[in-house]
Design a protein around this motif. Structure first.
Motif, short mmCIF file in Angstrom:
data_model
loop_
_atom_site.label_atom_id
_atom_site.label_comp_id
_atom_site.label_asym_id
_atom_site.label_seq_id
_atom_site.Cartn_x
_atom_site.Cartn_y
_atom_site.Cartn_z
N VAL A 17 37.73 33.53 43.77
CA VAL A 17 38.55 33.75 42.58
C VAL A 17 37.84 34.68 41.61
O VAL A 17 36.62 34.78 41.59
N ASP A 18 38.64 35.37 40.79
CA ASP A 18 38.06 36.18 39.73
C ASP A 18 37.69 35.28 38.56
O ASP A 18 37.98 34.07 38.57
N SER A 19 37.08 35.85 37.54
CA SER A 19 36.57 35.04 36.42
C SER A 19 37.71 34.35 35.66
O SER A 19 37.57 33.20 35.23
N HIS A 22 38.94 31.41 37.66
CA HIS A 22 37.92 30.37 37.65
C HIS A 22 38.00 29.56 36.36
O HIS A 22 37.97 28.32 36.38
N SER A 52 32.03 37.39 36.27
CA SER A 52 31.72 37.22 37.69
C SER A 52 32.84 36.53 38.46
O SER A 52 33.43 35.55 37.98
N PRO A 53 33.12 37.01 39.68
CA PRO A 53 33.97 36.23 40.58
C PRO A 53 33.18 35.04 41.10
O PRO A 53 31.94 35.04 41.04
N TRP A 54 33.88 34.04 41.62
CA TRP A 54 33.23 32.83 42.10
C TRP A 54 33.68 32.52 43.53
O TRP A 54 34.85 32.68 43.87
N GLY A 73 44.00 32.73 43.84
CA GLY A 73 42.77 33.08 44.52
C GLY A 73 42.99 33.54 45.95
O GLY A 73 44.13 33.76 46.38
N ARG A 105 36.33 45.83 42.91
CA ARG A 105 36.95 44.55 42.54
C ARG A 105 37.77 44.00 43.71
O ARG A 105 38.96 43.71 43.56
N TYR A 107 37.73 41.18 44.86
CA TYR A 107 38.09 39.78 44.60
C TYR A 107 39.37 39.66 43.78
O TYR A 107 39.85 38.55 43.53
N ASP A 108 39.93 40.78 43.35
CA ASP A 108 41.26 40.81 42.75
C ASP A 108 42.26 40.90 43.90
O ASP A 108 42.25 41.85 44.68
#
Length: 260
Positions: A17-19, A22, A52-54, A73, A105, A107-108
């Motif tokens: 997931v992105d920030s 999260h 930060s992504p997680w 996510g 990016r 994680y987007d």
């Protein structure tokens, strides 16, 4: 949608997931996720740790989330140890674009889906690395499997290269126009002040250039040419405020010959 792909616990499954997602998920859960790992690391990422992504191992904590939150996510599955998965994902954070290092990016999920669909099979397998499956929900569920024939080897430093065809689906005229307008107000405010709607001039120039099959690298040049044309300015008058080199001005003059 993603909930249908998750057992209540799976040691091989992760939620990326992105920030923003999260923070939303932690708020919904009421506390943090067990064994969640931020992917930003080291001194270079220190100023941006809040963004930060997680990577979150799938447990009952994750599957208890509302489907709307869960679908924000990306679901990953990998048979490799979690430390190796983290190392691979971290290796993708900085990529090469036109010879420069840029934040990637991936994680987007909108960025990830557009790029996975644009990649050929070998590129997709290289990008996925030690991840066996990626699943994301964007209007519908999209599942990508890694059927690479070669054993995975961790790449170090900056190794992933963003290519033009990867970016095509991510291009947005409206967003590009906003960025250009802000920059041109800084550099040539007197020219833009002549227009009732500078954004319309810029959008029209970008759309015209795309329709006429100008290269992506020439789009901003087309905008400059159109702004100069409508403001009754010679391109040479924009040379200093736009900090153009002799070669850049010459290239603009060349494009102008085909622009009307």
């Amino acid at each position: 949608m993603l909930a249908a792909y998750l057992p209540w616990s799976d040691s091989n499954a992760y939620w990326l997931v992105d920030s923003k997602t999260h923070r939303l998920a932690v708020k919904a859960l009421g506390f943090g996720f067990d064994e969640a790992v931020p992917l930003f690391f080291g001194e270079s990422f220190a100023p941006a740790m809040d963004l930060s992504p997680w990577l979150i191992p799938v447990t009952e904590q994750v599957t208890s989330l509302d489907d709307v939150v869960l679908d924000l996510g990306i679901l990953l599955r990998s048979e490799r140890p979690v430390d190796e998965v983290i190392d691979h994902l971290r290796s993708l954070l900085i990529a090469s674009l036109d010879g420069e290092e840029v934040m990637f990016r991936y994680y987007d999920k909108k960025v990830l889906l557009a790029m996975l669909q644009a990649m050929d099979e070998s590129e997709r397998y290289a990008f996925m690395g030690n991840i066996d499956t990626m699943i994301l929900a964007e209007q519908e569920v999209h599942e990508f499997k890694n059927n690479a024939s070669k054993p995975f080897e961790l790449n170090v430093d900056v190794w992933w290269r963003l290519l033009p065809h990867h970016m095509d689906a991510l291009y947005d005229v409206q967003n590009h126009a906003k960025i250009l307008e802000r920059r041109l107000w800084e550099l040539i405010p007197n020219a833009l002040a002549q227009f009732d709607s500078p954004s319309n001039v810029i959008i029209h120039a970008l759309e015209s250039a795309i329709e006429r099959n100008y290269e992506k690298s020439q789009l901003e040049s087309c905008v400059i040419i159109e702004v100069a044309k409508q403001a009754n300015l010679h391109l040479s008058e924009l040379s200093m405020p736009l900090r153009l080199t002799f070669d850049e001005l010459k290239a603009l003059q060349s494009i102008k010959e085909t622009w009307s």
